[in-house]
Design a protein around this motif. Structure first.
Motif, PDB file in Angstrom:
ATOM      1  N   THR A 116       0.799  -1.225   0.000  1.00  0.00           N
ATOM      2  CA  THR A 116       0.000   0.000   0.000  1.00  0.00           C
ATOM      3  C   THR A 116       0.833   1.277   0.000  1.00  0.00           C
ATOM      4  O   THR A 116       0.270   2.370  -0.082  1.00  0.00           O
ATOM      5  N   HIS A 117       2.161   1.184   0.100  1.00  0.00           N
ATOM      6  CA  HIS A 117       3.009   2.371   0.259  1.00  0.00           C
ATOM      7  C   HIS A 117       2.992   3.244  -0.994  1.00  0.00           C
ATOM      8  O   HIS A 117       2.594   2.806  -2.085  1.00  0.00           O
ATOM      9  N   SER A 118       3.497   4.468  -0.817  1.00  0.00           N
ATOM     10  CA  SER A 118       3.684   5.384  -1.954  1.00  0.00           C
ATOM     11  C   SER A 118       5.110   5.931  -1.941  1.00  0.00           C
ATOM     12  O   SER A 118       5.353   7.087  -2.304  1.00  0.00           O
ATOM     13  N   PRO A 161      -4.667  -1.723  -1.321  1.00  0.00           N
ATOM     14  CA  PRO A 161      -5.252  -0.413  -1.615  1.00  0.00           C
ATOM     15  C   PRO A 161      -6.780  -0.490  -1.604  1.00  0.00           C
ATOM     16  O   PRO A 161      -7.366  -1.529  -1.940  1.00  0.00           O
ATOM     17  N   ASP A 208      -1.600   2.317 -10.504  1.00  0.00           N
ATOM     18  CA  ASP A 208      -1.124   2.283  -9.124  1.00  0.00           C
ATOM     19  C   ASP A 208      -0.653   0.882  -8.756  1.00  0.00           C
ATOM     20  O   ASP A 208       0.428   0.696  -8.173  1.00  0.00           O
ATOM     21  N   ARG A 212       3.423  -0.176  -8.195  1.00  0.00           N
ATOM     22  CA  ARG A 212       3.915  -0.703  -6.921  1.00  0.00           C
ATOM     23  C   ARG A 212       4.555  -2.078  -7.121  1.00  0.00           C
ATOM     24  O   ARG A 212       5.560  -2.389  -6.495  1.00  0.00           O
TER      25      ARG A 212
END
Length: 555
Positions: A116-118, A161, A208, A212
């Motif tokens: 889930t990181h960005s 996410p 997205d 990732r």
């Protein structure tokens, strides 16, 4: 002259006794020092199976395990404090015999954060380089493990996410077709289907997810390179929940091809993730003592090694040997030549369902009864048998374990596991079987009671009944976030567990505490497990509050 000879003789006897006693003390001290070998362990997150339970197992075997304060670790909703984790590791890096670390914890902040990181690419590269430059004493053995992002069919409860709850099945199908396309095996119709997904899935969501994954792949390639360069004594990449056709399977294939020349004594890609902490701690213990335990695989009748479990891309006949190697063991083909007999309870036809399935009933098949009888003969001879109960996912086999228990064999096992995915269960079963000779029987039983209460009584029975109730009341969302339902769910879970516990010798009279560490139904934390001398077996008929379709059996 005779007096001098007499005195000399007694001086010689005294010196012999003194040096013998000193030698005994020194050998005892050496044994104690070996017993108290110290390891650093940084888990992926604070789930009991990843954190507290591996520590309990290793400590039961006589090892000192240093872990970060739990407040620094990832939870379900909060990533780990990576900077403080790094500082903790750096402060400990010269005071132990070995270190086993989750690179996901140090790079992303935990397993959920890895999905889930960005984080920008530059920051990820900085953290990988920090791992490369970490100062470790040359005498400290260094082990690491990471994960390839999973490809679940669906996911709820904010461990992916947010959009995955809505479009997860479509992304999963897209992932299957992408893998097939990479193998040049897709049909023309499937090629059109991929195009349809790319046009119709929200571009932001697909971008997205793919971005990732690409970052995760780049990080894993760099970590594999560090293993190739000798930065790690051993490194494993775990394949989180996946399938024979999926992005996870495709990514593992690509990394495997680029590292095909690296020995599996240095680097492996393994199915499953949550078991890797204990698996590598066991490897560290084996290598420290220069041991390679010999493991014999004993399957239940049926397709056995050809079984491809849920959440995996490999048959057990391939994945189990890989995990034995990862733990530092050797495979043998006779129980008489083995240090550990790994008993593997698989579905007869190879089709695996969740333990909450209605097919998970309290009767054993004739084939299972024959297998259990053979297993019993080994147990009666004192053979070290560790049971991997993988007939179902996410919990134990009611019929198999009922039969084992009523025949009096369960407490003769060295270990029992039946939790989460088959690969998770098997990794733990291998590790605990290898460590069993170092664990006193009373501690083996304590660890086994914890797993039986969790994997069998809770996962296969309490979780099923509570799930049914919540769905009937149209409250299924509470499975993923208990909140105000937690007290009621806990009360019902305890009622089911206690009704079952008093009916079997191994858990009758057991006292314990139960909590929901991630505020969801899927996992529980069973702690303070103790068995009183006054066993309560067969008093279960007076228990109240249990739903009627959990059977009670007696010998």
């Amino acid at each position: 002259m005779n007096r001098f000879r007499f005195a000399f003789k007694w001086i010689s006897i005294f010196n012999f006794i003194l040096f013998t006693a000193l030698g005994f003390v020194l050998s005892e001290a050496a044994a104690l020092a070996k017993e108290k070998s110290a390891f650093i362990f940084i888990p992926m997150d604070n789930r009991p199976v990843c954190f507290s339970y591996p520590v309990k197992v290793m400590e039961a075997a006589g090892y000192k395990i240093y872990t970060p304060p739990e407040k620094l670790l990832a939870t379900r909703t909060t990533p780990a404090d990576t900077e403080k984790l790094w500082k903790w590791l750096e402060s400990r890096a010269e005071k132990v015999d070995a270190a086993v670390i989750s690179t996901d914890a140090l790079i992303y902040g935990g397993l959920v954060a890895s999905r889930t990181h960005s984080l920008p690419v530059a920051e990820l590269e900085r953290r990988v380089n920090r791992l490369k430059d970490l100062h470790m004493d040359k005498n400290i053995r260094f082990y690491g493990f990471s994960t390839l992002m999973r490809t679940p069919r669906e996911s709820y409860g904010n461990v992916e996410p947010a959009y995955y709850s809505h479009v997860g099945p479509a992304i999963y199908r897209y992932s299957q077709l992408s893998d097939k396309s990479d193998l040049h095996a897709e049909t023309l119709l499937e090629d059109f289907e991929v195009g349809a997904f790319e046009r119709n899935l929200a571009k932001a969501h697909l971008k997205d997810w793919l971005d990732r994954r690409n970052k995760n792949m780049d990080v894993n390639r760099e970590l594999a390179m560090l293993a190739r360069m000798g930065r790690f004594d051993y490194f494993a990449i775990g394949k989180d929940d996946n399938a024979p056709l999926s992005h996870t399977h495709m990514e593992a294939r690509k990394i495997s091809f680029s590292n095909a020349d690296v020995s599996d004594e240095t680097f492996q890609i393994l199915p499953g993730v949550d078991q890797l902490g204990l698996l590598l701690l066991t490897r560290a213990a084996n290598e420290l003592s220069h041991q390679a335990p010999k493991v014999y695989q004993m399957y239940v009748e049926g397709v056995g090694p050809k079984t491809i479990p849920q959440y995996s891309d490999l048959p057990l006949g391939t994945s189990i040997p890989e995990q034995i190697i990862a733990a530092g063991g050797k495979i043998v083909y006779s129980p008489d030549a083995a240090d550990v007999v790994l008993a593997i309870n698989t579905p007869a036809n190879g089709t695996m369902y969740d333990s909450t399935s209605l097919s998970n009933q309290y009767f054993a098949s004739p084939a299972n009864k024959r297998y259990i009888a053979n297993l019993g003969k080994m147990l009666d001879r004192g053979v070290n048998v560790s049971l991997a109960d993988v007939a179902f996912s996410n919990g134990g086999d009611n019929g198999f374990m009922n039969e084992m228990s009523l025949r009096g064999y369960t407490d003769k096992l060295s270990a029992y596991n039946g939790w989460n995915t088959a690969d998770n269960t098997i990794g733990f079963a291998i590790s605990q079987g290898m460590l069993a000779p170092k664990i006193a029987k009373d501690k083996q039983l304590m660890l086994m009671r914890e797993r039986i209460i969790d994997d069998w009584y809770y996962q296969s029975n309490a979780r099923r009944l509570i799930t049914d109730e919540l769905e009937k009341e149209k409250k299924a969302a509470y499975k993923y976030t208990l909140n105000e339902m937690a007290p009621r769910v806990k009360k019902e879970a305890l009622a089911v567990i206690n009704r079952l516990a008093v009916n079997y010798d191994i858990t009758a009279g057991t006292q314990y505490k139960l909590d929901f560490p991630w505020n969801r139904l899927f996992e529980v934390d069973i702690t303070n497990v103790k068995q009183s001398r006054d066993k309560l077996r067969n008093k279960s008929r007076s228990a109240k509050g249990l739903l009627p379709d959990v059977p009670v059996y007696s010998k």
